[in-house]
Design a protein around this motif. Sequence first.
Motif, PDB file in Angstrom:
ATOM      1  N   GLU A  19       0.704  -1.357   0.037  1.00 32.93           N
ATOM      2  CA  GLU A  19      -0.013   0.021   0.178  1.00 32.93           C
ATOM      3  C   GLU A  19       0.827   1.184  -0.018  1.00 32.93           C
ATOM      4  O   GLU A  19       0.404   2.036  -0.682  1.00 32.93           O
ATOM      5  N   LYS A  20       2.211   1.243   0.647  1.00 31.86           N
ATOM      6  CA  LYS A  20       2.766   2.353   0.679  1.00 31.86           C
ATOM      7  C   LYS A  20       4.432   2.152   0.022  1.00 31.86           C
ATOM      8  O   LYS A  20       5.173   3.018   0.639  1.00 31.86           O
ATOM      9  N   GLY A  21       4.584   0.866  -0.827  1.00 31.24           N
ATOM     10  CA  GLY A  21       5.716   0.798  -1.068  1.00 31.24           C
ATOM     11  C   GLY A  21       5.767  -0.633  -2.127  1.00 31.24           C
ATOM     12  O   GLY A  21       4.844  -0.926  -2.675  1.00 31.24           O
ATOM     13  N   TRP A  22       6.980  -1.208  -2.069  1.00 28.72           N
ATOM     14  CA  TRP A  22       7.145  -2.481  -3.052  1.00 28.72           C
ATOM     15  C   TRP A  22       8.046  -3.289  -2.264  1.00 28.72           C
ATOM     16  O   TRP A  22       8.894  -2.942  -1.194  1.00 28.72           O
ATOM     17  N   MET A  23       8.115  -4.658  -2.675  1.00 27.56           N
ATOM     18  CA  MET A  23       9.094  -5.671  -2.255  1.00 27.56           C
ATOM     19  C   MET A  23      10.053  -6.289  -3.454  1.00 27.56           C
ATOM     20  O   MET A  23       9.187  -6.589  -4.576  1.00 27.56           O
ATOM     21  N   LEU A  24      11.247  -6.258  -3.321  1.00 27.54           N
ATOM     22  CA  LEU A  24      12.045  -6.965  -4.374  1.00 27.54           C
ATOM     23  C   LEU A  24      12.533  -8.291  -3.757  1.00 27.54           C
ATOM     24  O   LEU A  24      13.241  -8.496  -2.846  1.00 27.54           O
ATOM     25  N   TRP A  25      11.681  -9.256  -4.267  1.00 27.01           N
ATOM     26  CA  TRP A  25      12.047 -10.653  -3.900  1.00 27.01           C
ATOM     27  C   TRP A  25      13.161 -11.327  -4.511  1.00 27.01           C
ATOM     28  O   TRP A  25      13.450 -11.196  -5.738  1.00 27.01           O
ATOM     29  N   PRO A  26      13.773 -12.574  -3.689  1.00 24.71           N
ATOM     30  CA  PRO A  26      14.935 -13.259  -4.510  1.00 24.71           C
ATOM     31  C   PRO A  26      14.029 -14.191  -5.498  1.00 24.71           C
ATOM     32  O   PRO A  26      12.895 -14.204  -5.686  1.00 24.71           O
ATOM     33  N   LEU A  27      15.354 -14.912  -6.440  1.00 26.04           N
ATOM     34  CA  LEU A  27      14.718 -15.639  -7.308  1.00 26.04           C
ATOM     35  C   LEU A  27      13.832 -16.814  -6.707  1.00 26.04           C
ATOM     36  O   LEU A  27      12.634 -17.191  -7.555  1.00 26.04           O
ATOM     37  N   VAL A  28      14.222 -17.352  -5.729  1.00 25.51           N
ATOM     38  CA  VAL A  28      13.196 -18.277  -5.180  1.00 25.51           C
ATOM     39  C   VAL A  28      12.877 -17.837  -3.565  1.00 25.51           C
ATOM     40  O   VAL A  28      13.694 -17.281  -2.860  1.00 25.51           O
TER      41      VAL A  28
END
Length: 352
Positions: free
Chosen positions: A99-108
């Motif tokens: 809602e106020k940002g984002w997340m960068l996830w690993p490949l797995v």
Amino acid sequence: MDAPKQYRFLGRPITPLTHRRLENFRANRRGWWSLWIFLFLFFFTLFAEFVANDKPIVVYYDGGFYSPITHTYPETTFGGEFKTEADYRDPYVAKLINEKGWMLWPLVRYNHQTVAWDLAEPAPSPPDKYHWMGTDDQARDVVARLIYGFRISVLFGFTLTIISALIGVTSGAMQGYFGGWLDLIFQRFIEVWSGLPILYILIILASIVEPNFWWLLGVLLLFSWMGFVGVVRAEFLRARNFEYVRAARALGVSDRVIIFKHVLPNALVATLTFMPFTLAGSVTALTSLDFLGIGLPPGSASLGELLAQGKANLQAPWLGLTGFFVIGAMLSLLIFIGEAVRDAFDPRKNIT
């Protein structure tokens, strides 16, 4: 007459002999490409936390950046209600962050201990779009465990091989150079020590203390160094009576200088040729111990434990097959590299 070409590495000149050895190594295409593939896989798994993890690499929330992999943040940091560590895979927490940002996830999106509670089938589950190689019998992602298991196996092998080489080369150099009673006593000790049943010793000790990485390393180190003694000792026994060694002694050169500057470089040729095969044997030893259940602590990422799960779960063939092909590929790469190193130091191929 033109001066011979000078080859340099990191600003320092490379001797023609070293250059010929490097060219011989490159000429073995199987070993050359095996080296690059192995280095890529090892470098890739060194950063396993950034490749396979149940935490995002970077979180951008309300104008600020957060690194959950390296720092622990409570759920209240992202607008939650609990002061415990945030569960980034929880839909509620994910909604608050998005809602106020984002997340960068690993490949797995799993690490080697993450339990997948949302499986469509009972564990071990077959491969699907979320778990590319399925899950084990404890609902843990197989790909994540392979990545972490590969890293710990190679690091264990490298550590054991390097320390064993240091001890074995030193022991072999002392025996071969000084000879006499020192050589005789050490050889009798090695004969007795090498006859001890290492597997029985490990089983007995595992029933007393819980094995871990350093405990296993120490026990295997007690026996693995002897593999380097023979080749180094033979080289020193041969070289100590050479004319240049006798001349150095006559000129008053100390034994330390003769050993490390004049004789040891020749003995290291056999040692370097032997090391890739010792590395493969070290990885195999850890895998075997994990397979038998006397290796790393339960829950650790282990290739041997994956093989044991494949044996115990014949209805899930992807477990055994995955472990078999990964271990087979790793050992094949190491053997191909060892063969290329052996060819590179072969004196018959250094003749121009």
